[in-house]
Design a protein around this motif. Structure first.
Motif, PDB file in Angstrom:
ATOM      1  N   LEU A 212      93.573  62.378  44.416  1.00 29.68           N
ATOM      2  CA  LEU A 212      93.866  61.685  43.152  1.00 29.68           C
ATOM      3  C   LEU A 212      95.067  62.327  42.458  1.00 29.68           C
ATOM      4  CD1 LEU A 212      90.304  61.122  41.630  1.00 29.68           C
ATOM      5  CD2 LEU A 212      91.957  59.325  42.186  1.00 29.68           C
ATOM      6  N   ALA A 213      95.142  63.655  42.570  1.00 30.42           N
ATOM      7  CA  ALA A 213      96.283  64.360  41.968  1.00 30.42           C
ATOM      8  C   ALA A 213      97.570  63.815  42.575  1.00 30.42           C
ATOM      9  CB  ALA A 213      96.162  65.862  42.211  1.00 30.42           C
ATOM     10  N   ARG A 214      97.570  63.704  43.881  1.00 36.81           N
ATOM     11  CA  ARG A 214      98.738  63.187  44.580  1.00 36.81           C
ATOM     12  C   ARG A 214      99.019  61.741  44.168  1.00 36.81           C
ATOM     13  NH1 ARG A 214     102.201  65.251  47.808  1.00 36.81           N
ATOM     14  NH2 ARG A 214     102.417  64.308  49.836  1.00 36.81           N
ATOM     15  N   TRP A 215      97.982  60.922  44.153  1.00 40.40           N
ATOM     16  CA  TRP A 215      98.180  59.503  43.845  1.00 40.40           C
ATOM     17  C   TRP A 215      98.775  59.319  42.449  1.00 40.40           C
ATOM     18  CZ3 TRP A 215      96.444  55.802  40.380  1.00 40.40           C
ATOM     19  CH2 TRP A 215      96.788  54.476  40.724  1.00 40.40           C
ATOM     20  N   HIS A 216      98.194  60.019  41.475  1.00 43.30           N
ATOM     21  CA  HIS A 216      98.703  59.872  40.106  1.00 43.30           C
ATOM     22  C   HIS A 216     100.143  60.379  40.006  1.00 43.30           C
ATOM     23  CE1 HIS A 216      95.525  58.124  37.742  1.00 43.30           C
ATOM     24  NE2 HIS A 216      94.630  58.873  38.361  1.00 43.30           N
ATOM     25  N   GLN A 217     100.409  61.401  40.781  1.00 47.04           N
ATOM     26  CA  GLN A 217     101.775  61.919  40.782  1.00 47.04           C
ATOM     27  C   GLN A 217     102.755  60.865  41.303  1.00 47.04           C
ATOM     28  OE1 GLN A 217     102.497  65.149  43.386  1.00 47.04           O
ATOM     29  NE2 GLN A 217     103.089  66.483  41.699  1.00 47.04           N
ATOM     30  N   THR A 218     102.330  60.164  42.353  1.00 46.12           N
ATOM     31  CA  THR A 218     103.216  59.126  42.896  1.00 46.12           C
ATOM     32  C   THR A 218     103.400  57.978  41.889  1.00 46.12           C
ATOM     33  OG1 THR A 218     101.441  57.890  43.971  1.00 46.12           O
ATOM     34  CG2 THR A 218     102.531  59.572  45.304  1.00 46.12           C
ATOM     35  N   GLN A 219     102.462  57.865  40.934  1.00 44.85           N
ATOM     36  CA  GLN A 219     102.601  56.845  39.895  1.00 44.85           C
ATOM     37  C   GLN A 219     103.483  57.334  38.742  1.00 44.85           C
ATOM     38  OE1 GLN A 219     100.931  53.690  40.456  1.00 44.85           O
ATOM     39  NE2 GLN A 219     100.896  54.830  42.385  1.00 44.85           N
TER      40      GLN A 219
ATOM     41  N   VAL B 235      86.315  76.206  43.737  1.00 49.94           N
ATOM     42  CA  VAL B 235      87.478  76.513  42.900  1.00 49.94           C
ATOM     43  C   VAL B 235      88.682  76.823  43.795  1.00 49.94           C
ATOM     44  CG1 VAL B 235      88.428  78.086  41.170  1.00 49.94           C
ATOM     45  CG2 VAL B 235      86.057  77.311  40.975  1.00 49.94           C
ATOM     46  N   GLU B 236      88.444  77.601  44.832  1.00 48.47           N
ATOM     47  CA  GLU B 236      89.525  77.939  45.768  1.00 48.47           C
ATOM     48  C   GLU B 236      90.087  76.679  46.425  1.00 48.47           C
ATOM     49  OE1 GLU B 236      91.170  80.625  46.017  1.00 48.47           O
ATOM     50  OE2 GLU B 236      89.800  81.424  44.502  1.00 48.47           O
ATOM     51  N   GLN B 237      89.159  75.815  46.817  1.00 51.18           N
ATOM     52  CA  GLN B 237      89.554  74.586  47.511  1.00 51.18           C
ATOM     53  C   GLN B 237      90.398  73.684  46.591  1.00 51.18           C
ATOM     54  OE1 GLN B 237      86.071  72.631  49.059  1.00 51.18           O
ATOM     55  NE2 GLN B 237      87.297  70.977  49.918  1.00 51.18           N
ATOM     56  N   VAL B 238      89.975  73.568  45.331  1.00 49.03           N
ATOM     57  CA  VAL B 238      90.746  72.753  44.383  1.00 49.03           C
ATOM     58  C   VAL B 238      92.128  73.367  44.187  1.00 49.03           C
ATOM     59  CG1 VAL B 238      90.875  71.875  42.025  1.00 49.03           C
ATOM     60  CG2 VAL B 238      88.691  71.984  43.148  1.00 49.03           C
ATOM     61  N   ALA B 239      92.153  74.695  44.139  1.00 49.53           N
ATOM     62  CA  ALA B 239      93.438  75.378  43.934  1.00 49.53           C
ATOM     63  C   ALA B 239      94.391  75.089  45.102  1.00 49.53           C
ATOM     64  CB  ALA B 239      93.211  76.887  43.784  1.00 49.53           C
ATOM     65  N   VAL B 240      93.849  75.063  46.293  1.00 48.30           N
ATOM     66  CA  VAL B 240      94.683  74.771  47.475  1.00 48.30           C
ATOM     67  C   VAL B 240      95.242  73.350  47.379  1.00 48.30           C
ATOM     68  CG1 VAL B 240      94.617  74.394  49.978  1.00 48.30           C
ATOM     69  CG2 VAL B 240      93.510  76.414  48.989  1.00 48.30           C
ATOM     70  N   TRP B 241      94.388  72.411  47.006  1.00 51.17           N
ATOM     71  CA  TRP B 241      94.838  71.018  46.863  1.00 51.17           C
ATOM     72  C   TRP B 241      95.904  70.897  45.771  1.00 51.17           C
ATOM     73  CZ3 TRP B 241      94.321  67.266  50.172  1.00 51.17           C
ATOM     74  CH2 TRP B 241      93.206  67.234  51.025  1.00 51.17           C
ATOM     75  N   ALA B 242      95.670  71.588  44.641  1.00 47.04           N
ATOM     76  CA  ALA B 242      96.623  71.505  43.517  1.00 47.04           C
ATOM     77  C   ALA B 242      97.987  72.025  43.961  1.00 47.04           C
ATOM     78  CB  ALA B 242      96.096  72.295  42.325  1.00 47.04           C
ATOM     79  N   GLU B 243      97.942  73.096  44.742  1.00 49.03           N
ATOM     80  CA  GLU B 243      99.200  73.675  45.215  1.00 49.03           C
ATOM     81  C   GLU B 243      99.907  72.701  46.159  1.00 49.03           C
ATOM     82  OE1 GLU B 243     100.470  77.695  47.536  1.00 49.03           O
ATOM     83  OE2 GLU B 243      98.713  77.769  46.228  1.00 49.03           O
TER      84      GLU B 243
ATOM     85  N   ALA C 292      99.623  69.515  46.259  1.00 50.70           N
ATOM     86  CA  ALA C 292     100.123  68.344  45.522  1.00 50.70           C
ATOM     87  C   ALA C 292     101.187  68.759  44.509  1.00 50.70           C
ATOM     88  CB  ALA C 292      98.964  67.637  44.822  1.00 50.70           C
ATOM     89  N   ASN C 293     101.340  70.084  44.350  1.00 55.49           N
ATOM     90  CA  ASN C 293     102.302  70.626  43.395  1.00 55.49           C
ATOM     91  C   ASN C 293     102.009  70.174  41.961  1.00 55.49           C
ATOM     92  OD1 ASN C 293     104.445  72.185  42.657  1.00 55.49           O
ATOM     93  ND2 ASN C 293     105.983  70.568  43.029  1.00 55.49           N
ATOM     94  N   VAL C 294     100.743  70.327  41.557  1.00 58.92           N
ATOM     95  CA  VAL C 294     100.359  70.012  40.173  1.00 58.92           C
ATOM     96  C   VAL C 294      99.752  71.266  39.538  1.00 58.92           C
ATOM     97  CG1 VAL C 294      99.921  67.569  40.687  1.00 58.92           C
ATOM     98  CG2 VAL C 294      98.019  69.188  40.746  1.00 58.92           C
TER      99      VAL C 294
END
Ligand code: GDP
Length: 322
Positions: free
Chosen positions: A138-145, A162-170, A172-174
């Protein structure tokens, strides 16, 4: 990138394949062994010398019933669909079935309106359904919007989450707001929403816990998060997305009801559509839970989240002519 239509079609290929097989007796078109999408061009004629047996409408409806049940459309929705199809005389059975299914889905679909900023999205659901992965997607999708996204890791019960979310955030660069293990998730969410207001983020995606010591604790926690967010931003959380695993099919519905009541879920993300022949569960969700399906997960990577499209979905279910 493939169109939404093609991606939903690819995600539903196992379900569509199974439906084709179930209907092959009445369609006269043997289901191909591969998952190649059907269509008029691929329909095989009845073998020469063997006249095709006469197929009545009752035969077709029986096969449809069987196919829908196998696809996890569920008994209540299947019964509703068959009754409506029998009562509708305009057009062939296939078109009538599609029309009724589309009606079920369309009744619940509402466009997502992103008005007040920040737009806060709580992502809820039991562990293992793909909740954390969905937050990343979702982070990625909203970013593309074109939205500025902040992710909040509020599952302070599970260090790995928490670690897993942090990896995804990184990836997606958010931006991300995360707290220490055991911190109050509502306090972390408060921090995230305050940060979003101060720094001008458009979207806050909150990954919530999927399991606590007791279910009552979990529900109380979700309720507290909602209240804290609502005090910070009037009308927030604007979205509470309940993540459901399509491979669980119908069995996920009772769990979904429980979450709906406690979390105020107002939309569904249906994950792992690519891995199951139970893709008909989207119809059961719309019919029984009366919630819009917002997105479907069609794979494990960051871009494998597709905005739900009811027309594409219904078309993708029935790929062979009959
Ligand atoms: P959580 O415990 O609910 O946060 O679940 P995770 O996000 O950790 O996901 C559990 C597993 O499901 C992981 O292996 C994910 O890669 C996988 N997964 C999540 N969404 C999808 C999807 O749409 N398709 C497929 N094939 N796998 C998915």
């Amino acid at each position: 990138m493939a169109s939404i239509f093609d991606r939903i079609k690819a995600g539903l290929s196992k379900t569509a394949q199974q439906i084709r097989e179930r209907l092959s007796d009445v369609t006269g078109a043997p289901a191909p062994a591969s998952a190649t999408p059907g269509g008029a061009a691929t329909a095989s004629p009845a073998p020469a010398g063997k006249p095709a047996p006469r197929v009545t409408e009752a035969d077709t409806l029986e096969a449809v019933e069987d196919a829908l049940i196998m696809a996890d459309v569920g008994l209540p929705a299947t019964t509703h669909i068959l009754a409506a199809v029998k009562g509708d005389r305009s057009g062939g059975v296939r078109d009538r079935v599609k029309r009724v299914m589309l009606g079920i889905l369309d009744r619940t679909q509402r466009p997502i309106e992103i008005g007040a900023r920040p737009h806060v999205v709580l992502v809820v659901g039991v562990n293992g359904t793909g909740k954390t992965t969905t937050v990343g997607k979702l982070a990625r999708w909203h970013q593309t919007q074109g939205h500025r996204v902040l992710v909040c890791a509020a599952d302070t019960f599970r260090a790995a989450a928490v670690e897993q979310v942090a990896v995804w955030a990184e990836r997606a660069n958010v931006d991300i707001v995360r707290a220490q293990m055991g911190a109050d998730p509502a306090a972390v969410t408060f921090d995230a929403v305050s940060a979003a207001k101060a720094r001008g983020h458009d979207i806050v995606l909150v990954d919530t816990a999927g399991r606590l010591h007791t279910r009552a604790n979990l529900m109380a926690e979700l309720d507290k998060i909602r209240r804290v967010v609502g005090r910070e931003v009037p009308g927030a959380p604007q979205e509470v997305l309940l993540v459901l695993d399509a491979t669980v099919g119908q069995n996920g519905l009772s769990q979904a009801r429980e979450f709906m009541a406690a979390s105020g879920a107002n939309g569904i993300v249906l994950t792992k559509l690519d891995g199951t022949a139970k893709g008909g569960v989207a119809i059961a969700i719309a019919h029984e839970l009366k919630l819009p399906i917002r997105f479907v997960g069609v794979g494990e990577s960051m871009d494998d989240l597709v905005p739900f499209d009811a027309t594409a979905y219904v078309d993708a279910l029935f790929t062979s002519p009959w």
